[in-house]
Design an enzyme around this catalytic site. Structure first.
Site, short mmCIF file in Angstrom:
data_model
loop_
_atom_site.label_atom_id
_atom_site.label_comp_id
_atom_site.label_asym_id
_atom_site.label_seq_id
_atom_site.Cartn_x
_atom_site.Cartn_y
_atom_site.Cartn_z
N THR B 12 -16.76 -31.02 -22.68
CA THR B 12 -16.95 -31.10 -21.23
C THR B 12 -15.78 -30.52 -20.44
O THR B 12 -15.83 -30.44 -19.22
CB THR B 12 -17.16 -32.57 -20.79
OG1 THR B 12 -16.01 -33.32 -21.22
CG2 THR B 12 -18.41 -33.17 -21.43
N GLY B 13 -14.72 -30.11 -21.15
CA GLY B 13 -13.56 -29.54 -20.46
C GLY B 13 -13.80 -28.09 -20.07
O GLY B 13 -14.87 -27.52 -20.33
N VAL B 14 -12.79 -27.49 -19.44
CA VAL B 14 -12.96 -26.13 -18.94
C VAL B 14 -13.09 -25.13 -20.09
O VAL B 14 -13.89 -24.19 -20.04
CB VAL B 14 -11.82 -25.76 -17.94
CG1 VAL B 14 -10.48 -25.67 -18.63
CG2 VAL B 14 -12.12 -24.47 -17.21
N VAL B 15 -12.33 -25.34 -21.18
CA VAL B 15 -12.42 -24.42 -22.31
C VAL B 15 -13.69 -24.70 -23.12
O VAL B 15 -14.40 -23.77 -23.52
CB VAL B 15 -11.16 -24.51 -23.21
CG1 VAL B 15 -11.35 -23.72 -24.50
CG2 VAL B 15 -9.94 -24.01 -22.45
N CYS B 131 -2.80 -19.22 -24.66
CA CYS B 131 -3.46 -18.23 -23.80
C CYS B 131 -2.53 -17.09 -23.41
O CYS B 131 -2.88 -15.91 -23.50
CB CYS B 131 -4.02 -18.92 -22.56
SG CYS B 131 -2.88 -20.07 -21.78
N SER B 161 -5.88 -22.77 -14.09
CA SER B 161 -6.80 -23.21 -15.13
C SER B 161 -6.10 -23.51 -16.46
O SER B 161 -6.67 -24.19 -17.30
CB SER B 161 -7.89 -22.16 -15.37
OG SER B 161 -7.31 -20.95 -15.81
N PRO B 183 -1.45 -33.32 5.10
CA PRO B 183 -0.43 -33.74 4.13
C PRO B 183 -0.92 -33.46 2.70
O PRO B 183 -2.11 -33.57 2.42
CB PRO B 183 -0.32 -35.25 4.36
CG PRO B 183 -0.96 -35.51 5.68
CD PRO B 183 -1.95 -34.43 5.93
N LYS B 216 6.40 -20.53 -27.21
CA LYS B 216 5.15 -20.16 -27.91
C LYS B 216 5.03 -18.65 -28.02
O LYS B 216 4.59 -18.12 -29.03
CB LYS B 216 3.94 -20.74 -27.17
CG LYS B 216 3.77 -22.24 -27.35
CD LYS B 216 2.63 -22.78 -26.48
CE LYS B 216 2.62 -24.30 -26.52
NZ LYS B 216 1.64 -24.88 -25.58
N HIS B 245 -4.38 -15.11 -16.09
CA HIS B 245 -2.93 -14.99 -16.23
C HIS B 245 -2.51 -13.52 -16.08
O HIS B 245 -3.23 -12.62 -16.50
CB HIS B 245 -2.49 -15.43 -17.64
CG HIS B 245 -2.53 -16.90 -17.90
ND1 HIS B 245 -2.81 -17.84 -16.93
CD2 HIS B 245 -2.29 -17.60 -19.04
CE1 HIS B 245 -2.75 -19.05 -17.48
NE2 HIS B 245 -2.45 -18.93 -18.74
N GLN B 321 -7.77 -16.46 -18.58
CA GLN B 321 -7.10 -17.46 -19.40
C GLN B 321 -8.10 -18.35 -20.14
O GLN B 321 -7.84 -18.81 -21.25
CB GLN B 321 -6.19 -18.28 -18.47
CG GLN B 321 -5.39 -19.36 -19.09
CD GLN B 321 -6.15 -20.66 -19.17
OE1 GLN B 321 -7.00 -20.96 -18.33
NE2 GLN B 321 -5.88 -21.44 -20.21
#
Lengths: 338, 338
Positions: B12-15, B131, B161, B183, B216, B245, B321
């Site tokens: 369910t994550g972005v990747v 990435c 991301s 704010p 990395k 990126h 990315q």
């Protein structure tokens, strides 16, 4: 020290406006202020605010420099090239923020923390360097003095204000358009959308593929530091930030220079604030360095890519592009003229 | 080629979401899809969309890997470290996007355009690189093959991301707050405001002052390219960009390599698109490189700072990315496993 008649060429622009603030803040002895601008500004009845008073702008033309002691130039290369020699003819000394005269042999190009002594050799014009050059050179200078700078690899992250008031306003407009998911439309003065984007071009390209902005770091850096053989590789990138430039700098030296020695030198250097406690999330950021005059330096560390035995460091710095990158540096030069 | 049972850990994550898209787009032979997620997602009745159907997520636990042929890992280092060995025990082969196994001696770390051959040596886990490492290395590899890469100086401009779905949403929220002049409030998952700002920290710091993200590029780059002595100096900066990126790269070689030769090599290289007509305002930008799989390369030029006689180039590249930097590269590795 008697009060001076000070003209500002381009008084309604983002740098001209900041020059007024810097003159006030630093208590510059202004007897009479002569704010100069285009016919359009004059016809529109524009005024500038100085020491609590509205001063009407006057038309920028040769006769306007009669009786002026010091001119601060915040206009285009073209206008500066045309008008400042007229000011010199009339006895004024000019501090010019345009590119027009920067590399002329008889024009000092000055960052006061570095080469204030060069001001004495002026023939009526002293040039103010490019903003990214100033912001990078202020922290590099004490390191060079200690260890002998030979090579720079710089990647910049430059703010919208480098494109003037129009750049600042365009970033604001684009940010609202992105937030509202509206069509972007024209992006002048930028060649492309800047909000949520990066533009790896500032200025025009030469035959090698470098931009004029990138070559300024080499050519102006060499002149200011009196290092004609300094080797510089710069990549200049416009980023969606309002008014503070950031730079990722890798520098090589002829003599050994440890990270601890460099930090001590930077802590003692004029115009620099060391902000370097990374484990606590403390490092220079453009938002924090906006609307103040120091160059913040952090992320100071050994260059892991340097050849065995080489002396090389890497750091990150941020500075306000309108203040130290332009207006404040010009007023500092003017102080040396007094 | 028989259809495979494919699990996605962190579906369910972005990747993970992008992995589903990449599997579909590339026609990967998925017989059964097993989307795995946390108890919170399962209890909330979350589904993922795959080939026009809603597939309910299942709980990520050891038993979920029974009968699974291939696992694509898009979870945290901790979860990957705990669960993927359980998947291997049950006969699955894992392609993992976390950092957990990347530097393990018996785990291949693979960019298929570079070292697909290393996949054969796996013991059940193949790691997908960071990435920023993938995006920089894809264009560097053909240059290395021709001229022998020895040194890299890299400054990155990394998208929101990279901090996952939470990072993307936070940039959107902050952009609306800046546009409305409201704010800012809490900026999680970022340590500081990102909109109209830059954060020169991605990951934690080591004793030298480098971040984990910066190291990395060196350590993963050495392993992927089989260059244990490659010298790398990286500065990683988070920028207010959504999902692509960008990297400013200066590279040195043992053998001569002209700009024209490098351009020819890059034009022929898999995974690369040369976008380099700067005079026409044509160069890679993150907005243009989002949601596609190629690494765009431009601003290719000689490194003016290199010592006399040295072979050195500078370029600028951008890549998505979430796609090539994560999901697409993982699916490409999985294709080699078939």
């Amino acid at each position: 020290m008697s009060d001076k008649t000070v003209a500002i060429l381009g008084a309604t622009g983002v740098v001209g406006t900041q020059m007024l603030v810097s003159l006030e803040e630093r208590g510059f002895p202004v007897g009479r202020l002569v704010p100069l601008a285009s016919a359009r500004s004059v016809e529109a009845g524009r005024v500038v605010r100085f020491r609590g008073e509205d001063v009407p702008v006057e038309l920028a033309r040769p006769e306007a420099f009669e009786g002026v002691d010091i001119v601060l130039g915040a206009a285009s290369d073209e206008l500066a090239g045309k008008l400042l020699p007229e000011a010199v003819k009339r006895g004024a000394t000019c501090v010019d923020n345009s590119h027009a005269f920067r590399l002329d042999a008889d024009v000092p190009l000055v960052v006061p923390e570095i080469n204030a002594a060069d001001i004495a050799g002026n023939n009526g014009i002293v040039s103010n360097p490019n903003c990214a050059t100033i912001i990078g050179l202020v922290p590099l200078w004490p390191l060079h003095q200690a260890a002998g700078l030979t090579r720079l690899v710089v990647s910049t992250y430059q703010a919208a204000s480098g494109a003037g008031m129009a750049g600042l306003r365009e970033l604001e407009r684009e940010t609202r358009a992105v937030a509202a998911d509206e069509p972007m439309g024209q992006t002048d003065p930028f060649a492309h959308q800047l909000a949520h984007n990066l533009i790896p071009q500032i200025g025009g390209f030469d035959e090698m593929g470098y931009t004029s902005e990138e070559m300024k770091m080499q050519n102006e850096g060499r002149k200011i530091m009196h290092l004609p053989d300094l080797r510089v590789n710069c990549t200049c990138v416009r980023v969606p930030v309002a008014r503070s430039h950031s730079e990722s700098i890798t520098c090589e030296f002829t003599r050994p220079l440890s990270v601890d020695q460099a930090r001590e030198l930077l802590e003692a250097a004029p115009g620099v604030r060391v902000v370097d406690d990374p484990a606590a999330g403390v490092y220079p950021m453009p938002l924090d360095t906006s609307d103040q005059d120091l160059i913040w330096v952090g992320r100071l560390r050994r260059d892991l890519s340097a050849p065995e035995g080489a002396s090389a460091l890497t750091f990150w710095c941020c500075g306000d592009q309108i203040r130290k990158g332009a207006a404040t540096n010009a007023v500092q030069i003017a102080e040396h003229l007094l």
